[in-house]
Design a protein around this motif. Structure first.
Motif, PDB file in Angstrom:
ATOM      1  N   ARG A 111      24.918  86.871  59.259  1.00 45.45           N
ATOM      2  CA  ARG A 111      23.898  85.861  59.038  1.00 45.45           C
ATOM      3  C   ARG A 111      23.109  85.739  60.330  1.00 45.45           C
ATOM      4  O   ARG A 111      23.629  85.305  61.351  1.00 45.45           O
ATOM      5  CB  ARG A 111      24.568  84.544  58.668  1.00 45.45           C
ATOM      6  CG  ARG A 111      23.616  83.437  58.345  1.00 45.45           C
ATOM      7  CD  ARG A 111      24.312  82.202  57.817  1.00 45.45           C
ATOM      8  NE  ARG A 111      25.626  81.982  58.396  1.00 45.45           N
ATOM      9  CZ  ARG A 111      26.234  80.805  58.361  1.00 45.45           C
ATOM     10  NH1 ARG A 111      25.667  79.781  57.783  1.00 45.45           N
ATOM     11  NH2 ARG A 111      27.436  80.664  58.889  1.00 45.45           N
ATOM     12  N   ILE A 112      21.839  86.136  60.297  1.00 51.76           N
ATOM     13  CA  ILE A 112      21.005  86.144  61.494  1.00 51.76           C
ATOM     14  C   ILE A 112      20.264  84.816  61.606  1.00 51.76           C
ATOM     15  O   ILE A 112      19.555  84.413  60.683  1.00 51.76           O
ATOM     16  CB  ILE A 112      19.982  87.298  61.458  1.00 51.76           C
ATOM     17  CG1 ILE A 112      20.652  88.614  61.069  1.00 51.76           C
ATOM     18  CG2 ILE A 112      19.266  87.416  62.805  1.00 51.76           C
ATOM     19  CD1 ILE A 112      21.661  89.117  62.040  1.00 51.76           C
ATOM     20  N   SER A 148      16.343  82.705  69.088  1.00 55.34           N
ATOM     21  CA  SER A 148      17.606  82.832  68.366  1.00 55.34           C
ATOM     22  C   SER A 148      18.734  82.364  69.265  1.00 55.34           C
ATOM     23  O   SER A 148      18.615  82.406  70.485  1.00 55.34           O
ATOM     24  CB  SER A 148      17.859  84.277  67.937  1.00 55.34           C
ATOM     25  OG  SER A 148      19.106  84.388  67.254  1.00 55.34           O
ATOM     26  N   GLU A 149      19.820  81.899  68.658  1.00 58.61           N
ATOM     27  CA  GLU A 149      20.979  81.515  69.441  1.00 58.61           C
ATOM     28  C   GLU A 149      21.952  82.677  69.597  1.00 58.61           C
ATOM     29  O   GLU A 149      22.945  82.579  70.299  1.00 58.61           O
ATOM     30  CB  GLU A 149      21.691  80.319  68.802  1.00 58.61           C
ATOM     31  CG  GLU A 149      22.504  79.530  69.811  1.00 58.61           C
ATOM     32  CD  GLU A 149      23.154  78.299  69.213  1.00 58.61           C
ATOM     33  OE1 GLU A 149      23.357  77.340  69.958  1.00 58.61           O
ATOM     34  OE2 GLU A 149      23.464  78.316  68.014  1.00 58.61           O
ATOM     35  N   LEU A 181      15.805  79.720  60.413  1.00 54.66           N
ATOM     36  CA  LEU A 181      16.025  80.628  59.285  1.00 54.66           C
ATOM     37  C   LEU A 181      17.389  81.295  59.369  1.00 54.66           C
ATOM     38  O   LEU A 181      17.787  81.774  60.433  1.00 54.66           O
ATOM     39  CB  LEU A 181      14.942  81.713  59.253  1.00 54.66           C
ATOM     40  CG  LEU A 181      13.519  81.271  58.914  1.00 54.66           C
ATOM     41  CD1 LEU A 181      12.543  82.396  59.222  1.00 54.66           C
ATOM     42  CD2 LEU A 181      13.406  80.879  57.444  1.00 54.66           C
ATOM     43  N   TYR A 182      18.083  81.334  58.245  1.00 53.04           N
ATOM     44  CA  TYR A 182      19.301  82.121  58.113  1.00 53.04           C
ATOM     45  C   TYR A 182      18.977  83.337  57.248  1.00 53.04           C
ATOM     46  O   TYR A 182      18.856  83.230  56.029  1.00 53.04           O
ATOM     47  CB  TYR A 182      20.404  81.310  57.433  1.00 53.04           C
ATOM     48  CG  TYR A 182      21.218  80.425  58.345  1.00 53.04           C
ATOM     49  CD1 TYR A 182      21.658  80.882  59.585  1.00 53.04           C
ATOM     50  CD2 TYR A 182      21.574  79.138  57.964  1.00 53.04           C
ATOM     51  CE1 TYR A 182      22.421  80.086  60.417  1.00 53.04           C
ATOM     52  CE2 TYR A 182      22.338  78.333  58.787  1.00 53.04           C
ATOM     53  CZ  TYR A 182      22.751  78.802  60.013  1.00 53.04           C
ATOM     54  OH  TYR A 182      23.509  78.009  60.832  1.00 53.04           O
ATOM     55  N   ASP A 183      18.816  84.499  57.877  1.00 53.28           N
ATOM     56  CA  ASP A 183      18.646  85.749  57.126  1.00 53.28           C
ATOM     57  C   ASP A 183      20.043  86.239  56.756  1.00 53.28           C
ATOM     58  O   ASP A 183      20.868  86.502  57.627  1.00 53.28           O
ATOM     59  CB  ASP A 183      17.911  86.778  57.985  1.00 53.28           C
ATOM     60  CG  ASP A 183      17.701  88.096  57.261  1.00 53.28           C
ATOM     61  OD1 ASP A 183      17.786  88.120  56.014  1.00 53.28           O
ATOM     62  OD2 ASP A 183      17.471  89.113  57.947  1.00 53.28           O
ATOM     63  N   THR A 184      20.314  86.372  55.477  1.00 53.93           N
ATOM     64  CA  THR A 184      21.681  86.639  55.010  1.00 53.93           C
ATOM     65  C   THR A 184      21.830  88.050  54.440  1.00 53.93           C
ATOM     66  O   THR A 184      20.841  88.693  54.082  1.00 53.93           O
ATOM     67  CB  THR A 184      22.073  85.628  53.914  1.00 53.93           C
ATOM     68  OG1 THR A 184      21.204  85.782  52.788  1.00 53.93           O
ATOM     69  CG2 THR A 184      21.970  84.201  54.433  1.00 53.93           C
ATOM     70  N   PRO A 185      23.068  88.541  54.336  1.00 51.30           N
ATOM     71  CA  PRO A 185      23.298  89.841  53.676  1.00 51.30           C
ATOM     72  C   PRO A 185      22.868  89.788  52.209  1.00 51.30           C
ATOM     73  O   PRO A 185      22.842  88.714  51.593  1.00 51.30           O
ATOM     74  CB  PRO A 185      24.821  90.026  53.792  1.00 51.30           C
ATOM     75  CG  PRO A 185      25.232  89.143  54.925  1.00 51.30           C
ATOM     76  CD  PRO A 185      24.304  87.973  54.884  1.00 51.30           C
ATOM     77  N   GLY A 186      22.536  90.944  51.664  1.00 49.18           N
ATOM     78  CA  GLY A 186      22.146  91.011  50.263  1.00 49.18           C
ATOM     79  C   GLY A 186      23.305  90.647  49.341  1.00 49.18           C
ATOM     80  O   GLY A 186      24.443  91.056  49.566  1.00 49.18           O
TER      81      GLY A 186
END
Length: 432
Positions: A172-173, A314-315, A186-191
């Motif tokens: 989770r980016i 980003s953290e 934003l949380y970019d998540t796996p598909g």
């Protein structure tokens, strides 16, 4: 002598590449020293490339902070670098609680938890305005629909790796999009996948669920170029019982790949067969419609001060993005199952103000046959991978680096819960 086996080793250096091969083990190290100037071609350049890690004395957090400074680098030979690294390298134990960053919940806005830098930044960025909005947004969708591309566009820089292969994103980016009157996290998540073949898949889907639980609103990205299909499994996996509590937007991505007249039909279909609050067509690749998505998000976020200083993108720490760069190059260079069987870890990172930074990376695979493919004949494939990785790492850090890449075999690591936790798939990543 070890276990009765004689050891013979040799090494050779060609154009900055040092390859060491020991015949008592299958280990091959490729060390690369850069002789090239920084390349301006890479998408990791610009402000994302100036990210800098910092460790909070209270929480052990590392923030990726934008900086406009570039430190001078001096050339040096391989022997001096190896000796210097041995003298200067300092690491905390891998399982040290102070070396882990938790992504399982929202950060606490309590001022008592902020360091001097954060307090100063929050006091000067205008986030205390009564009209300021901030909150979390989960980006969900099936593999290869453009979630990472959309997230990168909104943040304004490349944080999530992007390839033409599905299921590229594993973690989770966390990306931060800030302006004077808002902060979108934003949380970019796996598909989202239905069939979970490995323990890794199950842990990735758990990260999808926790991202949605912590979100103030949810984006569900779909591929407009494909025949519409029901996306109930995405809602069930990522949103579940929260569907009546969290605003949901369906982002109809890749509209540039279909005829204008087809967009209306796609919109009508998703309006009929989903319970989303709104639907917006976009082309994340070209940035079309991204501002409309941002406006929708801002209409749903609560009023409140920023969670982070406005200059943080980003953290996640630098070492996380370095590992992602290497993993992206693996996806681009190799085929079939090999990229999916690879785990990339930054074993050590020594920052040196007056010399090249030393970065040691290990690539973990499940089978010796995969290791052989990664290394290639006479180490040529690994050399190509290391060169491509180093160029992008240098563009990201805006400095020259000394990169060492090693390939290891750990059988069935995708099924080993202990290893997966060490690799950060339980929502905690190593920051130093």
């Amino acid at each position: 002598m070890k276990l009765g086996l004689a050891t013979f080793s040799c090494s050779a250096s060609v154009r900055g590449i040092c390859v060491s091969l020991s015949f008592s083990s299958p280990r091959l190290l490729l060390r690369e020293t850069s002789f090239c100037s920084l390349s301006p071609r890479n998408p990791f350049q610009a402000s994302a490339a100036r990210a800098r890690s910092r460790l909070s004395s209270l929480e052990g957090k590392v923030g990726t902070i934008l900086s406009k400074s570039r430190r001078p680098i001096e050339d040096e030979d391989d022997e001096e670098m190896t000796e210097a690294v041995g003298e200067e390298e300092e690491q905390l134990p891998f399982n040290s609680s102070s070396s882990l960053l938790s992504l399982t919940g929202k950060p606490d806005r309590s001022l008592a938890l902020l360091d001097d830098y954060e307090l100063g930044a929050l006091d000067s960025d205008g986030s205390s305005s009564p009209s300021h909005r901030s909150g979390y947004v989960a980006v969900l969708g099936k593999p290869n629909v453009g979630k990472s591309t959309l997230s990168n566009q909104m943040i304004g820089q490349k944080l999530s790796i992007v390839t033409d292969k599905p299921q590229t994103t594993r973690h989770r980016i966390l990306g931060i999009c800030s302006d004077t009157d808002y902060q979108i996290i934003l949380y970019d998540t796996p598909g989202v996948i239905e069939k979970k073949m490995h323990k890794l898949d199950s842990m990735m889907m758990k990260n999808v669920r926790t991202a949605a639980i912590n979100a103030d609103c949810v984006l569900v990205v779909v591929d407009a170029s494909k025949v519409p299909k029901k996306i109930d499994e995405i809602f069930e996996e990522g949103v579940g019982a929260l569907k009546d509590k969290v605003p949901i937007l369906v982002v109809l991505n890749k509209k540039d790949l279909i005829k204008p007249g087809e967009i209306a039909k796609r919109l009508e279909w998703y309006e009929k067969f989903t319970f989303a609050d709104d639907i917006i067509p976009v082309s994340a690749k070209y940035g079309h419609g991204v501002d409309d998505v941002k406006d929708w998000i801002l209409s749903k976020l609560p009023l409140g001060p920023a969670y982070y200083p406005k200059d943080i993108a980003s953290e996640h720490p630098e070492r996380f993005f370095i590992a992602e760069i290497v993993r992206e190059k693996i996806f681009m260079q190799y085929r079939n199952e090999v990229p999916y069987a690879c785990q990339v870890n930054v074993v050590s990172y020594t920052s040196r103000p007056n010399a090249k930074d030393f970065i040691q990376v290990e690539i973990v695979v499940e089978k010796n046959s995969q290791k052989i493919i990664l290394i290639g004949k006479d180490g040529k494939a690994l050399k190509i991978l290391a060169t491509a990785s180093r160029l992008d790492i240098e563009d990201f850090l805006l400095k020259k680096v000394y990169l060492e890449v090693e390939v290891k075999v750990k059988e069935n690591w995708r099924q080993d819960e202990g290893l997966l936790k060490n690799y950060g798939y339980d929502g905690q990543i190593r920051v130093i």
